[in-house]
Design a protein around this motif. Structure first.
Motif, PDB file in Angstrom:
ATOM      1  N   ASP A   1      43.457  26.232  14.401  1.00 20.29           N
ATOM      2  CA  ASP A   1      44.145  27.515  14.630  1.00 20.29           C
ATOM      3  C   ASP A   1      45.287  27.714  13.629  1.00 20.29           C
ATOM      4  OD1 ASP A   1      42.607  28.056  16.851  1.00 20.29           O
ATOM      5  OD2 ASP A   1      43.963  26.967  18.187  1.00 20.29           O
ATOM      6  N   MET A   2      45.693  26.616  12.996  1.00 18.89           N
ATOM      7  CA  MET A   2      46.840  26.723  12.082  1.00 18.89           C
ATOM      8  C   MET A   2      46.389  26.945  10.647  1.00 18.89           C
ATOM      9  SD  MET A   2      49.619  23.868  13.273  1.00 18.89           S
ATOM     10  CE  MET A   2      51.010  24.658  12.440  1.00 18.89           C
ATOM     11  N   VAL A   3      47.224  27.635   9.901  1.00 17.50           N
ATOM     12  CA  VAL A   3      46.987  27.761   8.460  1.00 17.50           C
ATOM     13  C   VAL A   3      47.968  26.799   7.793  1.00 17.50           C
ATOM     14  CG1 VAL A   3      47.216  29.297   6.479  1.00 17.50           C
ATOM     15  CG2 VAL A   3      46.203  30.132   8.601  1.00 17.50           C
ATOM     16  N   LEU A   4      47.412  25.785   7.160  1.00 21.16           N
ATOM     17  CA  LEU A   4      48.256  24.717   6.615  1.00 21.16           C
ATOM     18  C   LEU A   4      47.846  24.385   5.194  1.00 21.16           C
ATOM     19  CD1 LEU A   4      47.915  22.310   9.651  1.00 21.16           C
ATOM     20  CD2 LEU A   4      50.035  23.441   8.978  1.00 21.16           C
TER      21      LEU A   4
ATOM     22  N   ASP B   1      61.479  26.016   7.189  1.00 18.48           N
ATOM     23  CA  ASP B   1      61.995  27.319   7.614  1.00 18.48           C
ATOM     24  C   ASP B   1      61.523  27.691   9.019  1.00 18.48           C
ATOM     25  OD1 ASP B   1      63.374  27.875   5.329  1.00 18.48           O
ATOM     26  OD2 ASP B   1      61.643  28.746   4.317  1.00 18.48           O
ATOM     27  N   PRO B   2      62.298  28.540   9.692  1.00 16.22           N
ATOM     28  CA  PRO B   2      61.851  29.028  11.003  1.00 16.22           C
ATOM     29  C   PRO B   2      60.500  29.728  10.875  1.00 16.22           C
ATOM     30  CG  PRO B   2      64.095  29.757  10.547  1.00 16.22           C
ATOM     31  CD  PRO B   2      63.582  29.108   9.297  1.00 16.22           C
ATOM     32  N   GLY B   3      59.698  29.588  11.914  1.00 13.23           N
ATOM     33  CA  GLY B   3      58.428  30.323  11.970  1.00 13.23           C
ATOM     34  C   GLY B   3      57.342  29.825  11.040  1.00 13.23           C
ATOM     35  N   THR B   4      57.423  28.545  10.633  1.00 12.59           N
ATOM     36  CA  THR B   4      56.406  28.026   9.715  1.00 12.59           C
ATOM     37  C   THR B   4      55.464  27.027  10.392  1.00 12.59           C
ATOM     38  OG1 THR B   4      58.066  26.463   8.928  1.00 12.59           O
ATOM     39  CG2 THR B   4      57.686  28.417   7.571  1.00 12.59           C
ATOM     40  N   GLY B   5      55.602  26.866  11.709  1.00 14.06           N
ATOM     41  CA  GLY B   5      54.592  26.081  12.429  1.00 14.06           C
ATOM     42  C   GLY B   5      55.030  24.738  12.997  1.00 14.06           C
ATOM     43  N   LYS B   6      56.329  24.501  13.132  1.00 15.37           N
ATOM     44  CA  LYS B   6      56.774  23.192  13.623  1.00 15.37           C
ATOM     45  C   LYS B   6      56.454  23.032  15.121  1.00 15.37           C
ATOM     46  CE  LYS B   6      60.978  23.942  12.057  1.00 15.37           C
ATOM     47  NZ  LYS B   6      60.714  25.295  11.475  1.00 15.37           N
ATOM     48  N   THR B   7      56.795  24.054  15.908  1.00 19.77           N
ATOM     49  CA  THR B   7      56.501  23.981  17.343  1.00 19.77           C
ATOM     50  C   THR B   7      54.992  23.979  17.572  1.00 19.77           C
ATOM     51  OG1 THR B   7      58.503  25.262  17.677  1.00 19.77           O
ATOM     52  CG2 THR B   7      57.057  25.032  19.574  1.00 19.77           C
ATOM     53  N   MET B   8      54.292  24.780  16.759  1.00 22.97           N
ATOM     54  CA  MET B   8      52.838  24.830  16.854  1.00 22.97           C
ATOM     55  C   MET B   8      52.241  23.442  16.619  1.00 22.97           C
ATOM     56  SD  MET B   8      50.925  27.874  14.853  1.00 22.97           S
ATOM     57  CE  MET B   8      49.372  28.467  15.472  1.00 22.97           C
ATOM     58  N   THR B   9      52.796  22.731  15.646  1.00 22.66           N
ATOM     59  CA  THR B   9      52.320  21.385  15.327  1.00 22.66           C
ATOM     60  C   THR B   9      52.429  20.457  16.534  1.00 22.66           C
ATOM     61  OG1 THR B   9      52.921  21.598  13.013  1.00 22.66           O
ATOM     62  CG2 THR B   9      52.794  19.364  13.866  1.00 22.66           C
TER      63      THR B   9
ATOM     64  N   THR C   1      63.738  20.441  12.545  1.00 21.17           N
ATOM     65  CA  THR C   1      64.967  20.975  11.962  1.00 21.17           C
ATOM     66  C   THR C   1      64.620  22.041  10.914  1.00 21.17           C
ATOM     67  OG1 THR C   1      66.880  20.447  10.587  1.00 21.17           O
ATOM     68  CG2 THR C   1      64.981  19.038  10.304  1.00 21.17           C
ATOM     69  N   ASN C   2      65.501  23.016  10.783  1.00 21.52           N
ATOM     70  CA  ASN C   2      65.260  24.044   9.770  1.00 21.52           C
ATOM     71  C   ASN C   2      65.748  23.599   8.398  1.00 21.52           C
ATOM     72  OD1 ASN C   2      64.117  25.793  11.568  1.00 21.52           O
ATOM     73  ND2 ASN C   2      66.036  26.801  12.077  1.00 21.52           N
ATOM     74  N   SER C   3      66.566  22.567   8.395  1.00 23.40           N
ATOM     75  CA  SER C   3      67.113  22.154   7.104  1.00 23.40           C
ATOM     76  C   SER C   3      67.264  20.644   7.054  1.00 23.40           C
ATOM     77  CB  SER C   3      68.469  22.841   6.918  1.00 23.40           C
ATOM     78  OG  SER C   3      69.224  22.120   6.004  1.00 23.40           O
TER      79      SER C   3
ATOM     80  N   GLN D   1      44.711  33.822   4.238  1.00 27.11           N
ATOM     81  CA  GLN D   1      44.043  33.170   5.389  1.00 27.11           C
ATOM     82  C   GLN D   1      44.631  33.626   6.715  1.00 27.11           C
ATOM     83  OE1 GLN D   1      43.574  28.871   5.498  1.00 27.11           O
ATOM     84  NE2 GLN D   1      43.880  28.836   3.305  1.00 27.11           N
ATOM     85  N   LEU D   2      45.974  33.673   6.757  1.00 23.58           N
ATOM     86  CA  LEU D   2      46.673  34.066   7.996  1.00 23.58           C
ATOM     87  C   LEU D   2      46.264  35.469   8.416  1.00 23.58           C
ATOM     88  CD1 LEU D   2      50.468  33.159   7.742  1.00 23.58           C
ATOM     89  CD2 LEU D   2      48.963  32.673   9.663  1.00 23.58           C
ATOM     90  N   MET D   3      46.294  36.384   7.427  1.00 22.97           N
ATOM     91  CA  MET D   3      45.988  37.783   7.742  1.00 22.97           C
ATOM     92  C   MET D   3      44.536  37.948   8.153  1.00 22.97           C
ATOM     93  SD  MET D   3      48.260  39.909   5.011  1.00 22.97           S
ATOM     94  CE  MET D   3      48.084  41.419   5.928  1.00 22.97           C
TER      95      MET D   3
ATOM     96  N   SER E   1      57.706  34.471   6.656  1.00 21.59           N
ATOM     97  CA  SER E   1      57.190  33.227   7.245  1.00 21.59           C
ATOM     98  C   SER E   1      55.830  33.508   7.883  1.00 21.59           C
ATOM     99  CB  SER E   1      58.153  32.717   8.315  1.00 21.59           C
ATOM    100  OG  SER E   1      58.159  33.631   9.398  1.00 21.59           O
ATOM    101  N   HIS E   2      55.158  32.438   8.270  1.00 24.53           N
ATOM    102  CA  HIS E   2      53.878  32.593   8.982  1.00 24.53           C
ATOM    103  C   HIS E   2      54.089  33.482  10.210  1.00 24.53           C
ATOM    104  CE1 HIS E   2      53.515  28.837   6.766  1.00 24.53           C
ATOM    105  NE2 HIS E   2      52.199  28.877   6.917  1.00 24.53           N
ATOM    106  N   SER E   3      55.179  33.187  10.912  1.00 20.64           N
ATOM    107  CA  SER E   3      55.446  33.905  12.155  1.00 20.64           C
ATOM    108  C   SER E   3      55.629  35.411  11.906  1.00 20.64           C
ATOM    109  CB  SER E   3      56.704  33.307  12.800  1.00 20.64           C
ATOM    110  OG  SER E   3      57.098  34.054  13.869  1.00 20.64           O
ATOM    111  N   GLU E   4      56.340  35.746  10.824  1.00 19.92           N
ATOM    112  CA  GLU E   4      56.572  37.165  10.528  1.00 19.92           C
ATOM    113  C   GLU E   4      55.270  37.868  10.134  1.00 19.92           C
ATOM    114  OE1 GLU E   4      61.189  36.824   9.053  1.00 19.92           O
ATOM    115  OE2 GLU E   4      59.560  36.040   7.828  1.00 19.92           O
TER     116      GLU E   4
END
Ligand SMILES: Nc1ncnc2c1ncn2[C@@H]1O[C@H](COP(=O)(O)OP(=O)(O)OP(=O)(O)O)[C@@H](O)[C@H]1O
Length: 319
Positions: A80-83, A120-128, A219-221, A249-251, A275-278
């Motif tokens: 489900d992820m684009v990585l 960065d925020p919204g790039t898939g950390k929680t998803m991971t 972490t974001n940074s 791919q995401l789109m 970001s991916h999320s945006e």
């Protein structure tokens, strides 16, 4: 009764936390006893194993969230992820190692279980975290790190000990979200005082985990983190904003049949920097429009407008 080798194998699998092997051995023991005519003992062994599995499943289903850890049922697959290639192969490796932890432990090795997720925020950390939990058939426990910290002496470390007690006793994938709240270097000498002690406690506790749980810290940074942290994690995964190819791919994954033209090349420049999320949000907004207005599909102009909207939100927030 069980022979010496069977007893030794059972004990070994218990101490190496190899639950699959333990389960197989109990089943073999039950079959062995049944063959010898000890049908009652065989039945008892089978019942104990069945009951324990049920309890374990219940724990997964009903793991009670508390004020420190929020348990969720993981629902996301790696596909489900684009990585990028690197992240994708690292995640596959982490999953394989943890699926084969018993095998590794027999050779005196352990799987990578403590992972720092930086980006960065919204790039898939929680998803991971969710992907790892689902792949390993464990619940996902989220610890909102900033909520752990209080100004009262000793209270944060006490909370942290409680969290690690759960980590030790309940196998799950645990994500310390906003980890900078305790791992950030900027707190090192600050008046927040206790933070340094909290970080030291975290480092000690993380080294003493013997369960099959995975410990992820997001972490974001990464540069804001205390340097002592890097070598305490088994691996660090870096998350970037999507590349040109990943934007497409995401789109395409998201818009799918709603955009019959299926050519996303023209949007790459417009989505650059988001970001991916945006990008997912821009696509979801389009799908919602399509549904609400009973449109048959999405036009190129609509996609351009939606991406432009997200870009302006992004610039507002970051200016
Ligand atoms: N790599 C990805 N592939 C597909 N979708 C993604 C990806 N990354 C993010 N998304 C989308 O963005 C949403 C938010 O992502 P996620 O919560 O994992 O980001 P995050 O890196 O944890 O952000 P934060 O640092 O703000 O917590 C996801 O639910 C998903 O819809």
């Amino acid at each position: 009764m069980a022979n010496a080798d069977q007893i030794k194998s059972l004990i070994k699998s218990h101490y190496s936390h190899d639950e699959n092997r333990f389960d197989t051995l109990v089943k073999q023991l039950a079959a062995y006893e049944a063959r010898k005519g000890n049908t009652n003992l065989a039945k008892d062994l089978k019942n104990i194993a069945d009951e324990s599995r049920k309890t374990e499943n219940n724990i997964i289903q009903f793991s009670k969230s508390n004020d420190l850890i929020e348990f969720k049922e993981p629902k996301i697959n790696l596909s489900d992820m684009v990585l990028n290639e690197k992240l994708s192969s690292k995640l596959t490796k982490i999953i394989n190692e943890n699926k084969n932890s018993g095998k590794l432990r027999k050779h005196g090795l352990k799987p990578n279980q403590t992972i720092l997720l930086a980006g960065d925020p919204g790039t898939g950390k929680t998803m991971t975290a969710s992907v790892l939990a689902k792949a390993l058939n464990m619940p996902l426990g989220i610890i909102y790190t900033d909520k752990l910290t209080t100004k009262y002496m000793g209270e944060t470390t006490a909370k942290l000990r409680k969290v690690f007690d759960t980590i030790e006793h309940m196998n799950a994938v645990y994500l310390f979200d906003e980890f900078d709240a305790i791992g950030g270097e900027r707190y090192r000498d600050s008046d927040v005082g206790e933070i340094r002690r909290v970080l030291n406690t975290f480092l000690q506790l993380v080294e003493n985990v013997h369960s099959r749980s995975l410990i992820l810290a997001a972490t974001n940074s990464v540069t804001s983190l205390d340097k002592a942290l890097y070598r305490r994690f088994d691996d660090i995964l870096f998350y970037d904003k999507p590349s040109h190819d990943e934007i497409k791919q995401l789109m395409s994954k998201r818009l799918n049949n709603y955009y019959p033209e299926k050519n996303y090349d023209d949007f790459v420049e417009m989505a650059q920097g988001l970001s991916h999320s945006e990008i997912v949000t821009a696509c979801d907004n389009l799908i919602k429009d399509c549904i609400i207005n009973d449109l048959e599909n999405i036009s190129k102009e609509m996609v351009i407008q939606s991406l432009a909207d997200r870009q302006s939100v992004y610039h507002e927030v970051n200016s």
